[in-house]
Motif scaffolding. Structure first.
Motif, PDB file in Angstrom:
ATOM      1  N   LEU A 236       0.806  -1.078   0.009  1.00  0.00           N
ATOM      2  CA  LEU A 236      -0.171  -0.006  -0.227  1.00  0.00           C
ATOM      3  C   LEU A 236       1.204   1.560   0.358  1.00  0.00           C
ATOM      4  CD1 LEU A 236       0.213   1.529   3.134  1.00  0.00           C
ATOM      5  CD2 LEU A 236      -1.442  -0.254   3.476  1.00  0.00           C
ATOM      6  N   HIS A 237       0.525   2.290  -0.286  1.00  0.00           N
ATOM      7  CA  HIS A 237       1.045   3.474  -0.217  1.00  0.00           C
ATOM      8  C   HIS A 237      -0.523   4.621  -0.373  1.00  0.00           C
ATOM      9  CE1 HIS A 237       0.294   3.296  -4.667  1.00  0.00           C
ATOM     10  NE2 HIS A 237      -0.424   4.475  -4.695  1.00  0.00           N
ATOM     11  N   LEU A 238       0.285   5.433   0.209  1.00  0.00           N
ATOM     12  CA  LEU A 238      -0.754   6.814   0.278  1.00  0.00           C
ATOM     13  C   LEU A 238      -0.257   7.929  -0.069  1.00  0.00           C
ATOM     14  CD1 LEU A 238       0.355   7.521   4.077  1.00  0.00           C
ATOM     15  CD2 LEU A 238      -0.967   5.697   3.725  1.00  0.00           C
ATOM     16  N   HIS A 239      -1.811   8.984  -0.146  1.00  0.00           N
ATOM     17  CA  HIS A 239      -2.269   9.785  -1.251  1.00  0.00           C
ATOM     18  C   HIS A 239      -2.704  10.473  -0.583  1.00  0.00           C
ATOM     19  CE1 HIS A 239      -3.010   7.156  -4.691  1.00  0.00           C
ATOM     20  NE2 HIS A 239      -2.177   7.535  -5.108  1.00  0.00           N
ATOM     21  N   LEU A 240      -1.702  11.763  -0.099  1.00  0.00           N
ATOM     22  CA  LEU A 240      -2.190  13.469  -0.641  1.00  0.00           C
ATOM     23  C   LEU A 240      -2.271  13.989  -0.699  1.00  0.00           C
ATOM     24  CD1 LEU A 240       1.603  13.265   2.536  1.00  0.00           C
ATOM     25  CD2 LEU A 240      -1.019  12.271   2.768  1.00  0.00           C
ATOM     26  N   THR A 241      -3.521  15.615  -0.312  1.00  0.00           N
ATOM     27  CA  THR A 241      -3.753  15.799  -1.423  1.00  0.00           C
ATOM     28  C   THR A 241      -3.584  17.463  -0.989  1.00  0.00           C
ATOM     29  OG1 THR A 241      -5.509  16.460   0.116  1.00  0.00           O
ATOM     30  CG2 THR A 241      -6.391  14.790  -0.952  1.00  0.00           C
ATOM     31  N   SER A 242      -4.195  18.508  -2.270  1.00  0.00           N
ATOM     32  CA  SER A 242      -3.384  19.740  -2.282  1.00  0.00           C
ATOM     33  C   SER A 242      -4.603  20.568  -2.887  1.00  0.00           C
ATOM     34  CB  SER A 242      -2.250  19.486  -3.911  1.00  0.00           C
ATOM     35  OG  SER A 242      -1.122  19.176  -3.002  1.00  0.00           O
ATOM     36  N   GLU A 243      -4.171  21.772  -2.218  1.00  0.00           N
ATOM     37  CA  GLU A 243      -5.206  22.598  -2.900  1.00  0.00           C
ATOM     38  C   GLU A 243      -4.684  23.867  -3.149  1.00  0.00           C
ATOM     39  OE1 GLU A 243      -5.910  24.962   1.457  1.00  0.00           O
ATOM     40  OE2 GLU A 243      -6.440  22.947   2.991  1.00  0.00           O
ATOM     41  N   SER A 244      -3.677  23.915  -3.628  1.00  0.00           N
ATOM     42  CA  SER A 244      -3.428  24.727  -4.616  1.00  0.00           C
ATOM     43  C   SER A 244      -1.915  24.273  -5.161  1.00  0.00           C
ATOM     44  CB  SER A 244      -2.884  25.645  -4.490  1.00  0.00           C
ATOM     45  OG  SER A 244      -2.837  26.650  -3.212  1.00  0.00           O
ATOM     46  N   ALA A 245      -1.478  25.019  -6.316  1.00  0.00           N
ATOM     47  CA  ALA A 245      -0.318  23.970  -6.548  1.00  0.00           C
ATOM     48  C   ALA A 245       0.606  24.767  -5.694  1.00  0.00           C
ATOM     49  CB  ALA A 245      -0.070  25.092  -8.075  1.00  0.00           C
ATOM     50  N   GLU A 246       0.731  25.881  -4.940  1.00  0.00           N
ATOM     51  CA  GLU A 246       1.205  26.079  -3.938  1.00  0.00           C
ATOM     52  C   GLU A 246       1.778  25.208  -2.370  1.00  0.00           C
ATOM     53  OE1 GLU A 246      -0.803  28.559  -5.170  1.00  0.00           O
ATOM     54  OE2 GLU A 246       1.147  29.091  -6.564  1.00  0.00           O
ATOM     55  N   HIS A 247       0.913  24.519  -2.176  1.00  0.00           N
ATOM     56  CA  HIS A 247       0.331  23.693  -0.825  1.00  0.00           C
ATOM     57  C   HIS A 247       0.997  22.710  -2.022  1.00  0.00           C
ATOM     58  CE1 HIS A 247      -2.547  21.349   1.136  1.00  0.00           C
ATOM     59  NE2 HIS A 247      -1.145  21.702   2.222  1.00  0.00           N
ATOM     60  N   GLN A 248       0.899  22.072  -2.757  1.00  0.00           N
ATOM     61  CA  GLN A 248       1.566  20.946  -3.113  1.00  0.00           C
ATOM     62  C   GLN A 248       3.640  21.082  -3.361  1.00  0.00           C
ATOM     63  OE1 GLN A 248       0.715  19.588  -6.885  1.00  0.00           O
ATOM     64  NE2 GLN A 248       1.694  17.707  -7.091  1.00  0.00           N
ATOM     65  N   ARG A 249       3.356  22.199  -3.669  1.00  0.00           N
ATOM     66  CA  ARG A 249       4.578  22.588  -3.351  1.00  0.00           C
ATOM     67  C   ARG A 249       5.393  22.197  -1.967  1.00  0.00           C
ATOM     68  NH1 ARG A 249       4.381  25.207  -7.556  1.00  0.00           N
ATOM     69  NH2 ARG A 249       3.477  27.316  -6.753  1.00  0.00           N
ATOM     70  N   ALA A 250       4.502  23.005  -0.810  1.00  0.00           N
ATOM     71  CA  ALA A 250       5.306  22.955   0.376  1.00  0.00           C
ATOM     72  C   ALA A 250       5.111  22.113   0.834  1.00  0.00           C
ATOM     73  CB  ALA A 250       4.259  23.986   0.932  1.00  0.00           C
TER      74      ALA A 250
ATOM     75  N   LEU B 165       6.965  10.443  -3.812  1.00  0.00           N
ATOM     76  CA  LEU B 165       7.861  10.672  -2.618  1.00  0.00           C
ATOM     77  C   LEU B 165       8.181   9.408  -2.014  1.00  0.00           C
ATOM     78  CD1 LEU B 165       6.630  14.093  -0.862  1.00  0.00           C
ATOM     79  CD2 LEU B 165       9.233  13.726  -2.994  1.00  0.00           C
ATOM     80  N   ALA B 166       9.435   9.199  -0.998  1.00  0.00           N
ATOM     81  CA  ALA B 166       8.990   7.813   0.348  1.00  0.00           C
ATOM     82  C   ALA B 166       9.816   8.909   1.384  1.00  0.00           C
ATOM     83  CB  ALA B 166      10.025   7.554  -0.616  1.00  0.00           C
ATOM     84  N   ASP B 167       8.627   8.456   2.359  1.00  0.00           N
ATOM     85  CA  ASP B 167       9.766   8.328   3.721  1.00  0.00           C
ATOM     86  C   ASP B 167      10.465   7.545   3.833  1.00  0.00           C
ATOM     87  OD1 ASP B 167       9.664   5.649   4.534  1.00  0.00           O
ATOM     88  OD2 ASP B 167       7.707   5.744   5.362  1.00  0.00           O
ATOM     89  N   PRO B 168      11.473   7.995   4.902  1.00  0.00           N
ATOM     90  CA  PRO B 168      12.761   7.746   5.713  1.00  0.00           C
ATOM     91  C   PRO B 168      13.089   6.018   5.041  1.00  0.00           C
ATOM     92  CG  PRO B 168      12.270   9.523   6.894  1.00  0.00           C
ATOM     93  CD  PRO B 168      10.691   8.602   6.601  1.00  0.00           C
ATOM     94  N   GLU B 169      12.625   5.138   5.213  1.00  0.00           N
ATOM     95  CA  GLU B 169      12.796   3.853   5.402  1.00  0.00           C
ATOM     96  C   GLU B 169      12.320   4.075   4.261  1.00  0.00           C
ATOM     97  OE1 GLU B 169      11.746   1.551   8.530  1.00  0.00           O
ATOM     98  OE2 GLU B 169      12.856   2.867   9.770  1.00  0.00           O
ATOM     99  N   GLY B 170      11.492   4.101   3.021  1.00  0.00           N
ATOM    100  CA  GLY B 170      11.238   3.772   1.694  1.00  0.00           C
ATOM    101  C   GLY B 170      10.046   3.587   1.228  1.00  0.00           C
ATOM    102  N   ASN B 171       9.116   4.280   2.619  1.00  0.00           N
ATOM    103  CA  ASN B 171       7.368   3.740   2.548  1.00  0.00           C
ATOM    104  C   ASN B 171       6.776   5.247   1.383  1.00  0.00           C
ATOM    105  OD1 ASN B 171       6.491   1.399   4.015  1.00  0.00           O
ATOM    106  ND2 ASN B 171       7.718   3.048   5.343  1.00  0.00           N
ATOM    107  N   ALA B 172       6.276   4.457   0.208  1.00  0.00           N
ATOM    108  CA  ALA B 172       5.803   5.822  -1.005  1.00  0.00           C
ATOM    109  C   ALA B 172       4.545   6.023  -0.516  1.00  0.00           C
ATOM    110  CB  ALA B 172       5.958   4.368  -2.231  1.00  0.00           C
ATOM    111  N   PHE B 173       4.671   7.677  -0.821  1.00  0.00           N
ATOM    112  CA  PHE B 173       3.918   8.041  -1.141  1.00  0.00           C
ATOM    113  C   PHE B 173       3.318   9.481  -2.322  1.00  0.00           C
ATOM    114  CE2 PHE B 173       6.573  10.502   1.710  1.00  0.00           C
ATOM    115  CZ  PHE B 173       6.518  11.739   1.457  1.00  0.00           C
ATOM    116  N   CYS B 174       2.060   9.709  -2.550  1.00  0.00           N
ATOM    117  CA  CYS B 174       2.693  10.103  -3.294  1.00  0.00           C
ATOM    118  C   CYS B 174       1.486  11.670  -2.961  1.00  0.00           C
ATOM    119  CB  CYS B 174       1.148   9.783  -4.817  1.00  0.00           C
ATOM    120  SG  CYS B 174       1.532   8.366  -5.728  1.00  0.00           S
TER     121      CYS B 174
END
Length: 213
Positions: free
Chosen positions: A50-64, A90-99
């Motif tokens: 599994l991996h996680l999906h984080l949402t973005s409110e704007s392009a600036e929020h995504q970059r942040a 991206l991956a967290d410090p132990e390689g777990n993927a998230f978008c």
């Protein structure tokens, strides 16, 4: 009674470090699936399901969000994504993927910041978890399924597609609150008992049991 999804649990070499990373990146929120990190052995190749999906409110929020993840110890991850795709892997410090998903994604609208737990799995396992949690199917097309609490919040999805042989114990798994009567109901829905404190869902994924609350 239905089961309570207590957390998505990750085996980790350094649980404290991963807890600090994810607590800083994804603060807890109402109806958001909780993340839990426990000491475990390094995952075998191909066992992360599994991996996680984080949402973005704007392009600036995504970059942040991307910048914050990198500053906390995350890294970019190449999974064959195309340059024109809007999400950042991206991956967290132990390689777990998230978008980190681009703004304007209608599928994840209204889910909150932790928009989705995206899993490998069959349609049958999506139906199982819908019945186990009492969460309706909010997506059911071409073998792909997703469930979501009636109160909203994080979606949990299964990508369908051809099944592959299980390569070993999953380093990521669901932890649910369930009493013995609920365990018997889950067995009737297609789960199997692995031990006193663990079941497997219809796809063979381990499910950790904790007392209901």
């Amino acid at each position: 009674m239905t089961s309570r999804l207590a957390a998505v649990t990750y085996d980790a070499l350094d649980p404290e470090r991963l807890t600090a990373f994810w607590d800083a990146l994804v603060p807890s929120a109402e109806h958001q699936v909780a993340l839990r990190f426990v000491a475990g052995t390094p995952p075998a190749p191909g066992t992360r399901t599994l991996h996680l999906h984080l949402t973005s409110e704007s392009a600036e929020h995504q970059r942040a969000t991307v910048d914050q993840a990198l500053a906390l110890g995350g890294s970019h991850l190449d999974v064959g994504q195309r340059p024109d795709e809007g999400h950042v892997v991206l991956a967290d410090p132990e390689g777990n993927a998230f978008c980190v998903i681009e703004p304007g994604n209608s599928y994840l609208a209204g889910t909150g910041f932790l928009g989705e737990v995206a899993c490998d799995g069959s349609r049958a396992v999506g139906v199982f978890w819908s019945e186990a949690l009492g969460w309706p199917l909010v997506w059911d097309e071409d073998g792909e399924t997703a469930v979501q609490s009636p109160h909203g919040g994080t979606k949990v999805a299964w990508g369908g597609g051809p099944e592959t042989a299980k390569l070993g114990r999953n380093p990521q798994r669901f932890t649910i609150g369930a009493d013995e009567a609920e365990v018997e109901r889950l067995l009737g829905l297609g789960a199997t008992r692995l031990s006193e404190h663990e079941l497997a869902d219809p796809d063979g994924n381990e499910v950790e049991l904790v007392p209901p609350s």
